[in-house]
Design an enzyme around this catalytic site. Structure first.
Site, mmCIF file in Angstrom:
data_model
loop_
_atom_site.group_PDB
_atom_site.id
_atom_site.type_symbol
_atom_site.label_atom_id
_atom_site.label_comp_id
_atom_site.label_asym_id
_atom_site.label_seq_id
_atom_site.Cartn_x
_atom_site.Cartn_y
_atom_site.Cartn_z
ATOM 1 C CG ASP A 91 -10.569 2.668 -5.953
ATOM 2 O OD1 ASP A 91 -10.602 3.896 -5.827
ATOM 3 O OD2 ASP A 91 -9.587 2.042 -6.392
ATOM 4 C CG ASP A 129 -9.400 7.650 -3.634
ATOM 5 O OD1 ASP A 129 -8.786 7.122 -2.695
ATOM 6 O OD2 ASP A 129 -8.899 7.796 -4.765
ATOM 7 C CD GLU A 130 -8.151 2.832 -2.445
ATOM 8 O OE1 GLU A 130 -8.163 1.589 -2.402
ATOM 9 O OE2 GLU A 130 -7.093 3.494 -2.541
#
Length: 411
Positions: free
Chosen positions: A10, A104-105
């Site tokens: 993350d 973003d993960e």
């Protein structure tokens, strides 16, 4: 029992961190990333701003009230897309089993990479070092036996954390964990479970499955497993996702609109974006859906219609969407519009029988080629007039992927 080894990575305050990395004068300062439209909220904030109470979804004036020195930065979606794509390439140096959950993960299954790299912890630290070296940003990583627990672990230490949940520790971790900490338990589900006197994962895991099934249907069994920290879902690498069922796009408008001409202009823009993606991946659909959300944010509706033949032509999608719109009396100004194409047929390209249709196909291909090279909407249908004032607010949707048909090009 053989356990998998899953990493969830993350990126910490991703948009804000990318901006601080690109602009050294912003480092260490409270910043908020916002959209480019007149109506915009805070997309994300740096950790310096979060410490002052500035949160995602706040109006700019709210953020400024909490933190008068808050620096406002207009987001650069192309920069975030590029950075995310490059970061995912780093992950693939450690395992081919990489699944992007959002921009973003990502999840990584490193079960079969451990012999090469030594341990999951070693892999995690190498990934952290490479991301920091190349992009000067940080990430939090969770290591666990499955995707559910790996995501849970990555949330436990932020920013720049590393948390490991071992198989033998799962029961202890879950016992007192609030149910809302689990990915997939939203506020609505939390309220329903709380009404059943279920507040912790331990309580959820011990709840009678039949009781959960009576309340929630087929997902009752899945909820009980989540409470026990059980998750058998695989990490699905790029290109191996289930066959896509629909292609769609939506846009929150810069201001509420009720002018039919303006609404049609936005529908044409969305139709072009949907048609372009469908043509790029050689799919066509028979069902066109229109979604409208009103200015009060809470009121919305969606309708669909099925046409006689499969299409991926933007003008046909547009005409169908307008036809749907004309069956409805708009109750108030419009805040958001969305169009999707479903009931898909794959591998559809064939040479049309009639010359006019062949010319239209060649013109469409030429337009798509220019747009893919220079950006969406550089060339478009003549009735869509150019100009930023006529466009919606382009945001990165949850469906964003770094590659494949689920990839959504951003501005």
């Amino acid at each position: 029992m053989e356990y998998r080894t899953i990493l969830h990575i993350d990126m910490n305050a991703f948009f804000a961190s990318v901006e601080q990395s690109a602009k050294p004068e912003l480092r260490g300062k409270p910043i908020a990333v916002v959209g480019s439209g007149h109506r915009t909220v805070i997309t994300t904030s740096s950790y310096e701003a979060r410490a002052r109470g500035v949160k995602t979804g706040m109006a700019i004036w709210e953020g400024k009230r909490l933190c008068p020195e808050l620096e406002i930065v207009v987001g650069d979606n192309k920069k975030y897309q590029h950075t995310s794509t490059e970061i995912n390439k780093i992950f693939q140096d450690f395992t081919p089993e990489v699944e992007a959950f959002s921009i973003d993960e990502s999840w990584l299954d490193v079960t079969y990479s451990l012999k090469m790299f030594g341990s999951a912890e070693t892999i995690a630290y190498q990934i952290k070092a490479r991301i920091r070296h190349l992009f000067d940003i940080t990430c939090s990583i969770g290591i666990a036996p499955n995707k559910l627990l790996a995501k849970l672990a990555s949330d436990m230490q932020k920013p720049d954390g590393l948390t490991i949940i071992k198989p033998e520790d799962v029961a202890g971790v879950m016992e007192r964990l609030p149910i809302q900490d689990l990915c997939g338990i939203g506020k609505k589900m939390q309220r329903h479970l709380n009404l059943m006197s279920i507040y912790t994962c331990g309580e959820l895991g011990r709840c009678d499955e039949a009781r959960l099934t009576r309340k929630f249907g087929i997902i009752g069994r899945r909820l009980k497993q989540m409470g026990q920290g059980i998750d058998d879902s695989p990490v699905i690498p790029f290109g191996e996702e289930d066959e896509v069922k629909s292609v769609g796009h939506s846009s929150t408008l810069e201001r509420d609109i009720d002018d039919p001409v303006e609404i049609r202009r936005f529908l044409l823009q969305l139709s072009e974006m949907v048609g372009s993606r469908a043509r790029r991946y050689n799919v066509a659909g028979k069902t066109i859906s229109l979604y409208v959300r009103y200015a009060d944010f809470f009121s919305s509706w969606g309708k669909q219609t099925t046409i006689k033949r499969h299409t991926n032509q933007s003008d046909e999608i547009y005409r169908t969407a307008v036809g749907i719109l004309e069956t409805v009396d708009l109750e108030q100004p419009v805040r958001l519009l969305g169009i999707s194409l479903s009931n898909l047929q794959h591998e559809v390209e064939q040479l049309p029988l009639f010359e006019d249709d062949r010319k239209k196909l060649e013109a469409t291909k030429a337009m798509d080629s220019v747009n893919q090279k220079y950006g969406n909407m550089v060339v478009t249908l003549g009735s869509l007039l150019p100009g930023k004032e006529k466009r919606g607010s382009h945001v990165i949707p949850p469906s964003w992927r770094p590659d494949g048909i689920k990839k959504v090009d951003v501005k």
